[in-house]
Design an enzyme around this catalytic site. Structure first.
Site, PDB file in Angstrom:
ATOM      1  N   HIS A   1       0.849  -1.189   0.000  1.00 38.44           N
ATOM      2  CA  HIS A   1       0.000   0.000   0.000  1.00 38.44           C
ATOM      3  C   HIS A   1       0.887   1.241   0.000  1.00 38.44           C
ATOM      4  CE1 HIS A   1       0.889  -0.546   4.251  1.00 38.44           C
ATOM      5  NE2 HIS A   1       0.246   0.560   4.615  1.00 38.44           N
TER       6      HIS A   1
ATOM      7  N   HIS B   1       1.160   3.877   2.014  1.00 40.32           N
ATOM      8  CA  HIS B   1       1.680   4.578   3.192  1.00 40.32           C
ATOM      9  C   HIS B   1       3.206   4.649   3.076  1.00 40.32           C
ATOM     10  CE1 HIS B   1      -2.032   3.965   6.011  1.00 40.32           C
ATOM     11  NE2 HIS B   1      -2.056   5.134   5.397  1.00 40.32           N
TER      12      HIS B   1
ATOM     13  N   ASP C   1       5.706   4.416   4.997  1.00 38.37           N
ATOM     14  CA  ASP C   1       6.613   3.433   5.616  1.00 38.37           C
ATOM     15  C   ASP C   1       6.711   2.146   4.797  1.00 38.37           C
ATOM     16  OD1 ASP C   1       3.914   3.040   6.473  1.00 38.37           O
ATOM     17  OD2 ASP C   1       4.555   1.880   8.218  1.00 38.37           O
ATOM     18  N   HIS C   2       5.941   2.061   3.717  1.00 40.48           N
ATOM     19  CA  HIS C   2       5.996   0.869   2.852  1.00 40.48           C
ATOM     20  C   HIS C   2       6.491   1.164   1.439  1.00 40.48           C
ATOM     21  CE1 HIS C   2       3.867  -1.805   5.723  1.00 40.48           C
ATOM     22  NE2 HIS C   2       3.579  -0.611   6.223  1.00 40.48           N
TER      23      HIS C   2
ATOM     24  N   HIS D   1      -7.125  -2.223   5.923  1.00 38.95           N
ATOM     25  CA  HIS D   1      -6.321  -1.139   6.469  1.00 38.95           C
ATOM     26  C   HIS D   1      -7.050   0.182   6.194  1.00 38.95           C
ATOM     27  CE1 HIS D   1      -2.687   0.411   8.111  1.00 38.95           C
ATOM     28  NE2 HIS D   1      -2.115   0.797   6.993  1.00 38.95           N
TER      29      HIS D   1
ATOM     30  N   ASP E   1      -0.211  -3.872   5.978  1.00 47.41           N
ATOM     31  CA  ASP E   1      -0.771  -3.734   7.309  1.00 47.41           C
ATOM     32  C   ASP E   1      -2.229  -4.175   7.260  1.00 47.41           C
ATOM     33  OD1 ASP E   1       1.630  -2.372   7.410  1.00 47.41           O
ATOM     34  OD2 ASP E   1       0.780  -0.439   7.875  1.00 47.41           O
TER      35      ASP E   1
ATOM     36  N   HIS F   1       6.391  -5.338  12.049  1.00 42.71           N
ATOM     37  CA  HIS F   1       5.703  -4.048  11.970  1.00 42.71           C
ATOM     38  C   HIS F   1       5.366  -3.540  13.372  1.00 42.71           C
ATOM     39  CE1 HIS F   1       2.658  -1.028  10.607  1.00 42.71           C
ATOM     40  NE2 HIS F   1       3.415  -0.985   9.539  1.00 42.71           N
TER      41      HIS F   1
HETATM   42 ZN    ZN Z   1      -0.133   1.452   6.557  1.00 37.54          ZN
HETATM   43 ZN    ZN Z   2       2.874   0.394   7.984  1.00 37.20          ZN
END
Ligand code: ZN
Ligand code: ZN
Length: 308
Positions: free
Chosen positions: A61, A63, A65-66, A141, A211, A269
């Site tokens: 996805h 976000h 952090d990914h 998510h 996530d 995570h």
């Molecule tokens: Zn996320």
């Molecule tokens: Zn994340």
């Protein structure tokens, strides 16, 4: 070879020795990068992973952090002289995001990037090659998110080396025997396949869930996978917060693993509120014993086993 290297296990922000989400799966010496949080290229370099062997990148996805590590990984690949095309699989929007960054940085990729926009609402096979298939499936998510199931293709039967010598089997006949055929020798005799072969190896499988909130609709998809990575952002006392933010607790990750009957659960995570990860491990193990901590830089491999 079926080997997972974890590059980062931190949620949202880096924490001490924990980087953001990223993993490399090595199947038969082809590398598959799964998620690419900021710092991924540093981990790849430090761990001696050959980025030229990465031809497919899967992003769960958008976000940060990914996926914020992609810009660095893609431009570093170019700097090392890459010309081979690269395929990226993700929910919609990533192509625009990357092309916009390229546009404003006056950057042109010297290799072709094939963007594959994945429908996040359905289970769908998104890649098939000689060795494996990759299936994307919906996660639960705050924004459109997918998980990935990587499955090896069935192996042929294993021919017993001594039998090749004993019956003077020519090279040209071996493929048919591995596919289940008997051997017809030059004198007209038939050697049954069962005398020449051992059972094939069991195809190995890995699933990546990050996530996601707890959702039992994942169970049939994850049923029986050998190795499952499932996020466990929080301890179970934060279950309400986990649900609100579209994440899972240790107990929830372990429950999914337990009900789906997976071989091994790797959690990760982690929220930066946890310095000591053993408390998360213990809590997960109270539900699913075969749980291990995902640790940055650790390698998790699955050996070949014969089908009995
Ligand atoms: Zn996320
Ligand atoms: Zn994340």
């Amino acid at each position: 070879m079926f080997e997972l290297t974890i590059l980062g296990t931190s949620a949202a922000v880096p924490y001490k020795d924990r980087y953001l989400a990223g993993q490399v799966l090595n199947v038969q010496s082809e590398l598959y990068l799964i998620d690419c949080g900021e710092g991924t290229q540093f981990r790849i370099k430090d761990l001696g992973i050959r980025k030229s062997k990465i031809n497919h990148i899967f992003i769960s996805h958008l976000h940060g952090d990914h996926c914020f590590g992609l810009f660095g990984v893609l431009t570093s690949m170019a700097m090392s002289g890459r010309t081979d095309p690269l395929s990226i699989y993700s929910p919609s929007g990533l192509k625009d995001m990357i092309e916009t960054v390229f546009q404003y940085t006056y950057y042109q990729s010297p290799f072709t990037i094939n963007f594959n926009e994945i429908n996040t609402q359905i289970v769908s096979q998104i890649l098939e090659n000689q060795y494996l298939t990759v299936t994307a499936f919906p996660l639960y998510h705050r924004i459109p998110t997918i998980g990935f199931l990587i499955k090896e293709k069935p192996f042929p039967l294993n021919i017993i080396p001594e039998k090749i010598e004993q019956y003077q089997i020519p090279y040209s006949a071996i493929k048919a025997i591995k596919n289940g055929g008997d051997y017809h020798n030059t004198e007209g005799g038939i050697i049954p396949n069962s005398e020449l072969t051992l059972p094939p190896y069991k195809p190995r499988s890995y699933a990546y869930c990050s996530d996601t909130a707890y959702n039992e609709t994942l169970v049939p998809i994850l049923e029986g996978v050998d190795m499952l990575y499932h996020e466990a952002t929080f301890m179970h006392d934060m279950a309400d917060h986990a649900t609100e933010t579209g994440h899972s607790t240790t107990i929830q990750a372990a429950t999914i693993a337990q009900v789906a009957g997976v071989g091994q659960l790797i959690i990760g995570h982690y929220s930066s509120r946890y310095e000591n990860l053993n408390i998360l491990l213990d809590e997960a193990k109270s539900v699913f014993e075969n749980t291990v901590l995902g640790i940055d830089g650790n390698v998790y491999s699955l050996d070949l086993q014969r089908i009995i």
